[in-house]
Design a protein around this motif. Structure first.
Motif, PDB file in Angstrom:
ATOM      1  N   HIS A   1      -0.410  11.327   1.699  1.00 19.66           N
ATOM      2  CA  HIS A   1       0.577  10.969   0.683  1.00 19.66           C
ATOM      3  C   HIS A   1       1.358   9.730   1.072  1.00 19.66           C
ATOM      4  O   HIS A   1       1.454   9.373   2.242  1.00 19.66           O
ATOM      5  N   CYS A   2       1.905   9.113   0.036  1.00 23.70           N
ATOM      6  CA  CYS A   2       2.801   7.976   0.227  1.00 23.70           C
ATOM      7  C   CYS A   2       4.091   8.281  -0.518  1.00 23.70           C
ATOM      8  O   CYS A   2       4.069   8.532  -1.727  1.00 23.70           O
ATOM      9  N   ALA A   3       5.206   8.292   0.216  1.00 26.90           N
ATOM     10  CA  ALA A   3       6.527   8.412  -0.398  1.00 26.90           C
ATOM     11  C   ALA A   3       7.058   6.995  -0.578  1.00 26.90           C
ATOM     12  O   ALA A   3       7.402   6.329   0.399  1.00 26.90           O
ATOM     13  N   PHE A   4       7.095   6.545  -1.814  1.00 25.65           N
ATOM     14  CA  PHE A   4       7.461   5.160  -2.083  1.00 25.65           C
ATOM     15  C   PHE A   4       8.951   4.928  -1.887  1.00 25.65           C
ATOM     16  O   PHE A   4       9.787   5.754  -2.269  1.00 25.65           O
ATOM     17  N   THR A   5       9.268   3.813  -1.283  1.00 26.88           N
ATOM     18  CA  THR A   5      10.643   3.341  -1.110  1.00 26.88           C
ATOM     19  C   THR A   5      10.710   1.937  -1.712  1.00 26.88           C
ATOM     20  O   THR A   5       9.702   1.419  -2.218  1.00 26.88           O
ATOM     21  N   ILE A   6      11.874   1.302  -1.643  1.00 28.17           N
ATOM     22  CA  ILE A   6      11.962  -0.057  -2.164  1.00 28.17           C
ATOM     23  C   ILE A   6      11.029  -1.002  -1.410  1.00 28.17           C
ATOM     24  O   ILE A   6      10.281  -1.770  -2.037  1.00 28.17           O
ATOM     25  N   PRO A   7      10.986  -0.983  -0.054  1.00 28.74           N
ATOM     26  CA  PRO A   7      10.026  -1.854   0.635  1.00 28.74           C
ATOM     27  C   PRO A   7       8.570  -1.534   0.276  1.00 28.74           C
ATOM     28  O   PRO A   7       7.755  -2.443   0.080  1.00 28.74           O
ATOM     29  N   THR A   8       8.223  -0.239   0.173  1.00 30.66           N
ATOM     30  CA  THR A   8       6.854   0.131  -0.166  1.00 30.66           C
ATOM     31  C   THR A   8       6.514  -0.286  -1.590  1.00 30.66           C
ATOM     32  O   THR A   8       5.387  -0.705  -1.874  1.00 30.66           O
ATOM     33  N   ALA A   9       7.492  -0.160  -2.492  1.00 35.27           N
ATOM     34  CA  ALA A   9       7.264  -0.570  -3.880  1.00 35.27           C
ATOM     35  C   ALA A   9       6.921  -2.051  -3.954  1.00 35.27           C
ATOM     36  O   ALA A   9       6.064  -2.471  -4.751  1.00 35.27           O
ATOM     37  N   GLU A  10       7.574  -2.857  -3.122  1.00 35.60           N
ATOM     38  CA  GLU A  10       7.301  -4.292  -3.120  1.00 35.60           C
ATOM     39  C   GLU A  10       5.916  -4.613  -2.566  1.00 35.60           C
ATOM     40  O   GLU A  10       5.371  -5.685  -2.853  1.00 35.60           O
ATOM     41  N   ALA A  11       5.346  -3.674  -1.786  1.00 32.37           N
ATOM     42  CA  ALA A  11       4.036  -3.900  -1.166  1.00 32.37           C
ATOM     43  C   ALA A  11       2.929  -3.096  -1.831  1.00 32.37           C
ATOM     44  O   ALA A  11       1.835  -2.991  -1.276  1.00 32.37           O
ATOM     45  N   VAL A  12       3.168  -2.551  -3.025  1.00 32.21           N
ATOM     46  CA  VAL A  12       2.205  -1.630  -3.636  1.00 32.21           C
ATOM     47  C   VAL A  12       0.871  -2.308  -3.933  1.00 32.21           C
ATOM     48  O   VAL A  12      -0.198  -1.688  -3.796  1.00 32.21           O
ATOM     49  N   ASP A  13       0.883  -3.575  -4.323  1.00 29.42           N
ATOM     50  CA  ASP A  13      -0.380  -4.266  -4.613  1.00 29.42           C
ATOM     51  C   ASP A  13      -1.238  -4.386  -3.358  1.00 29.42           C
ATOM     52  O   ASP A  13      -2.466  -4.212  -3.409  1.00 29.42           O
ATOM     53  N   SER A  14      -0.604  -4.676  -2.226  1.00 28.08           N
ATOM     54  CA  SER A  14      -1.344  -4.750  -0.963  1.00 28.08           C
ATOM     55  C   SER A  14      -1.880  -3.382  -0.563  1.00 28.08           C
ATOM     56  O   SER A  14      -2.993  -3.257  -0.029  1.00 28.08           O
ATOM     57  N   LEU A  15      -1.099  -2.335  -0.815  1.00 34.82           N
ATOM     58  CA  LEU A  15      -1.533  -0.969  -0.514  1.00 34.82           C
ATOM     59  C   LEU A  15      -2.786  -0.618  -1.305  1.00 34.82           C
ATOM     60  O   LEU A  15      -3.768  -0.082  -0.750  1.00 34.82           O
ATOM     61  N   ILE A  16      -2.773  -0.916  -2.592  1.00 36.09           N
ATOM     62  CA  ILE A  16      -3.933  -0.618  -3.439  1.00 36.09           C
ATOM     63  C   ILE A  16      -5.143  -1.428  -2.982  1.00 36.09           C
ATOM     64  O   ILE A  16      -6.264  -0.895  -2.871  1.00 36.09           O
ATOM     65  N   ALA A  17      -4.936  -2.702  -2.698  1.00 34.75           N
ATOM     66  CA  ALA A  17      -6.048  -3.565  -2.283  1.00 34.75           C
ATOM     67  C   ALA A  17      -6.671  -3.077  -0.978  1.00 34.75           C
ATOM     68  O   ALA A  17      -7.911  -3.032  -0.843  1.00 34.75           O
ATOM     69  N   ASP A  18      -5.839  -2.699  -0.007  1.00 36.03           N
ATOM     70  CA  ASP A  18      -6.368  -2.213   1.264  1.00 36.03           C
ATOM     71  C   ASP A  18      -7.091  -0.885   1.098  1.00 36.03           C
ATOM     72  O   ASP A  18      -8.111  -0.633   1.761  1.00 36.03           O
ATOM     73  N   LEU A  19      -6.566  -0.013   0.244  1.00 35.47           N
ATOM     74  CA  LEU A  19      -7.231   1.271   0.011  1.00 35.47           C
ATOM     75  C   LEU A  19      -8.612   1.053  -0.609  1.00 35.47           C
ATOM     76  O   LEU A  19      -9.588   1.719  -0.235  1.00 35.47           O
ATOM     77  N   ILE A  20      -8.713   0.113  -1.532  1.00 38.51           N
ATOM     78  CA  ILE A  20     -10.012  -0.196  -2.137  1.00 38.51           C
ATOM     79  C   ILE A  20     -10.985  -0.692  -1.076  1.00 38.51           C
ATOM     80  O   ILE A  20     -12.152  -0.263  -1.023  1.00 38.51           O
ATOM     81  N   GLU A  21     -10.518  -1.568  -0.201  1.00 39.86           N
ATOM     82  CA  GLU A  21     -11.388  -2.090   0.850  1.00 39.86           C
ATOM     83  C   GLU A  21     -11.805  -1.013   1.837  1.00 39.86           C
ATOM     84  O   GLU A  21     -12.958  -0.977   2.290  1.00 39.86           O
ATOM     85  N   VAL A  22     -10.876  -0.124   2.181  1.00 41.29           N
ATOM     86  CA  VAL A  22     -11.188   0.948   3.122  1.00 41.29           C
ATOM     87  C   VAL A  22     -12.252   1.884   2.553  1.00 41.29           C
ATOM     88  O   VAL A  22     -13.216   2.250   3.257  1.00 41.29           O
ATOM     89  N   ILE A  23     -12.102   2.275   1.294  1.00 42.93           N
ATOM     90  CA  ILE A  23     -13.109   3.136   0.668  1.00 42.93           C
ATOM     91  C   ILE A  23     -14.465   2.423   0.661  1.00 42.93           C
ATOM     92  O   ILE A  23     -15.509   3.026   0.967  1.00 42.93           O
ATOM     93  N   GLY A  24     -14.464   1.127   0.350  1.00 43.38           N
ATOM     94  CA  GLY A  24     -15.707   0.362   0.342  1.00 43.38           C
ATOM     95  C   GLY A  24     -16.359   0.301   1.709  1.00 43.38           C
ATOM     96  O   GLY A  24     -17.588   0.426   1.830  1.00 43.38           O
ATOM     97  N   GLU A  25     -15.560   0.124   2.748  1.00 46.85           N
ATOM     98  CA  GLU A  25     -16.101   0.060   4.111  1.00 46.85           C
ATOM     99  C   GLU A  25     -16.728   1.385   4.521  1.00 46.85           C
ATOM    100  O   GLU A  25     -17.805   1.413   5.141  1.00 46.85           O
ATOM    101  N   ILE A  26     -16.064   2.501   4.186  1.00 47.80           N
ATOM    102  CA  ILE A  26     -16.606   3.816   4.548  1.00 47.80           C
ATOM    103  C   ILE A  26     -17.927   4.061   3.820  1.00 47.80           C
ATOM    104  O   ILE A  26     -18.907   4.545   4.415  1.00 47.80           O
ATOM    105  N   LEU A  27     -17.980   3.702   2.544  1.00 52.96           N
ATOM    106  CA  LEU A  27     -19.217   3.878   1.781  1.00 52.96           C
ATOM    107  C   LEU A  27     -20.333   2.995   2.332  1.00 52.96           C
ATOM    108  O   LEU A  27     -21.497   3.405   2.395  1.00 52.96           O
TER     109      LEU A  27
END
Length: 564
Positions: free
Chosen positions: A489-515
């Motif tokens: 889980h991710c508990a969003f805060t103001i700093p995390t909210a500002e980085a949400v696009d990077s979080l999504i992008a990295d998660l997409i890349e991580v799933i791709g690497e595992i596959l």
């Protein structure tokens, strides 16, 4: 039926046979008591858990007799396997990793340091290698309201650093601010006119005090000497701590998929004359789910039992959801707070989404008379009449001052804006998992979260949940790994909210690497077996080794915190 008749016949023989000595009388009375107690316990168990549930409880008890090491109460541990040693060593390296490069202080300096030396040391300690929460890469943990707010809090702390609320005549300003903090939070959660509350050191103390007050209230008003409380399996660990500290028997109710809310049916079945408290979360820590508060409120009223809603995590995000333009929990059914007539207490962490400094929480009660049950009163002490509202005696007035200043600086508009930013980011993250073609076939959302916490898990066999956590950790993301079921889980805060696009992008890349790694194994003719990484070892360990080993690891973790 014949067995019942036989039991009744045996029981009657206790008193129909001729009495011999006084020892015969005593032995028959003891035997009768044991039989009656057994019947009472069996009846109570079947009433609460049903026949199947009672059998499972009995089997668990038998396993405890056969293998005592599985009991969570054991505090004497033997060495476990090499994996556990490796985990403990890894934890020590992670938490106390500075090594010889950092100067260590094992005792008081012979001569006090100068202000310049201390300031230099503080500067160095502040910048020790750490997870970059400043970049929004940490789930929860740091509920930062911005540098301007932090500067103001520091000034407030400095002005009241010597103050202590235990002396309200000496520090009347602190008393005024504390009362106003409670009043403001009562208003945010729609308390009635007679609503009351106290400030505490954090969510754990708020929950402990709520459980203590419920126990004392039941003892005074109903004569309950064997208190019990009913909580969801996803409730905060502080309720388990309260159970252990205050000797309140704990009943857990399941939170079944797909909603992951506390089972109202199980709560209804578990209620009995010894029940002193019902509990719900708004939201819970693991999955960000809000339990069915209207239904539990109705049960509380029907049975005359106090009902506590834990809003520690939701705090001033969930309180302003509607005003921020988001759906608010159970708005069409009366809401989740004191608008529900069965809700008697609410815990709210102002040091989370209230953005106050750490060490600030508020416990709210529906009325003053209920609050008084948590007070400690000692009128006959040789030092004078002693009274304290909560666990602590002396308390830091500086934290009260900085919390008050934070609430006044933020105001309604500030909390609405922060709610829009934080929940908006959480919704964007949730939407990406549900709709992005690189994510939705492989991971899914747990339940239907409504505020700042989003939990997800693997939904196919090709990807192991904890390996996602490991890969994200390698990219600098500090997300929370969960168990039962395995999830992140991710508990969003103001700093995390500002980085949400990077979080999504990295998660997409991580799933791709595992596959991609899986495809490479297929090409080589290797079997796809997802190994459990360190996240599984740290958080999913309960599923693979006995409770004594889990406890050993936890004790080792706590010991590590105090290594110089």
């Amino acid at each position: 039926m014949s067995s019942l008749n036989q039991t009744a016949k045996s029981f009657s023989l206790l008193f129909t046979q001729p009495l011999g000595t006084k020892y015969d009388i005593a032995s028959r009375l003891v035997c009768a008591f044991v039989i009656l107690q057994t019947i009472h316990n069996v009846y109570g168990s079947i009433t609460c858990y049903g026949v199947v549930g009672s059998m499972n409880k009995f089997l668990e008890l038998c396993r405890g007799w056969i293998s005592p090491k599985s009991s969570p109460a054991r505090r004497i541990f033997k060495r476990v396997d090499k994996d556990m040693d490796a985990i403990s060593n890894m934890m020590e390296q992670k938490l106390a990793r500075q090594g010889d490069a950092v100067k260590k202080n094992f005792c008081l300096p012979k001569e006090g340091w100068s202000f310049e030396e201390i300031e230099a040391e503080l500067e160095e300690l502040q910048h020790l290698d750490h997870t970059r929460w400043e970049d929004g890469r940490v789930s929860g943990a740091v509920y930062h309201g911005g540098s301007e707010l932090l500067d103001m809090q520091t000034k407030a702390i400095g002005k009241f650093s010597v103050s202590n609320p235990i002396h309200p005549d000496v520090f009347p300003g602190v008393r005024k601010m504390e009362a106003e903090i409670v009043s403001m939070i009562l208003a945010a959660f729609n308390a009635p006119e007679d609503g009351a509350g106290v400030t505490t050191s954090g969510g754990t103390e708020s929950i402990l005090m709520a459980c203590l007050a419920a126990r004392e209230k039941a003892a005074a008003e109903r004569g309950i000497s064997n208190p019990e409380m009913i909580i969801p399996s996803t409730a905060h660990a502080a309720f388990y701590k309260a159970s252990q500290y205050f000797k309140i028997k704990l009943h857990l109710v399941s939170c079944p998929a797909p909603e992951y809310k506390a089972s109202v049916t199980e709560i209804r079945r578990l209620i009995n004359r010894n029940t002193v408290l019902l509990v719900a979360s708004a939201p819970n820590f693991p999955h960000g789910i809000v339990d069915n508060i209207p239904e539990i409120s109705r049960l509380a009223i029907e049975n005359g039992i106090p009902f506590h809603v834990d809003c520690c995590l939701g705090s001033l995000v969930i309180a302003f959801l509607k005003q921020a333009g988001f759906p608010s929990p159970y708005e069409n059914e009366g809401g989740f707070d004191f608008r529900q007539p069965g809700v008697t207490s609410i815990s709210v962490d102002t040091h989370k989404y209230g953005f106050a400094p750490k060490g600030s929480s508020v416990l709210l009660y529906r009325n003053r008379s209920y609050r008084n049950y948590q007070y400690f009163l000692f009128p006959n002490w040789s030092g004078g009449v002693y009274a304290s509202p909560s666990m602590a005696g002396s308390r830091p007035g500086s934290l009260i001052a900085s919390s008050w200043a934070t609430l006044m600086k933020m105001g309604v508009s500030g909390y609405i804006n922060s709610c829009q930013q934080i929940v908006g980011a959480a919704k964007s993250f949730e939407a990406a998992i549900l709709t992005h073609p690189a994510l939705s076939p492989h991971i899914g959302i747990i339940g239907h979260p409504m505020s700042s916490v989003i939990a997800f898990t693997s939904i196919n066999k090709e990807i192991e949940t904890y390996n996602i956590a490991d890969a994200m950790d390698a990219r600098g993301w500090h997300l929370n790994a969960l168990q039962s079921p395995p999830a992140i889980h991710c508990a969003f805060t103001i700093p995390t909210a500002e980085a949400v696009d990077s979080l999504i992008a990295d998660l997409i890349e991580v799933i791709g690497e595992i596959l991609m790694q899986n495809e490479e194994r297929k090409v080589k003719g290797e079997q796809i077996v997802q190994p459990h990484g360190k996240s599984a070892a740290l958080y999913g360990v309960g599923g693979s080794i006995d409770n004594s080993a889990v406890s050993q690891f936890a004790e080792g973790f706590l010991d590590t915190l105090y290594k110089v």
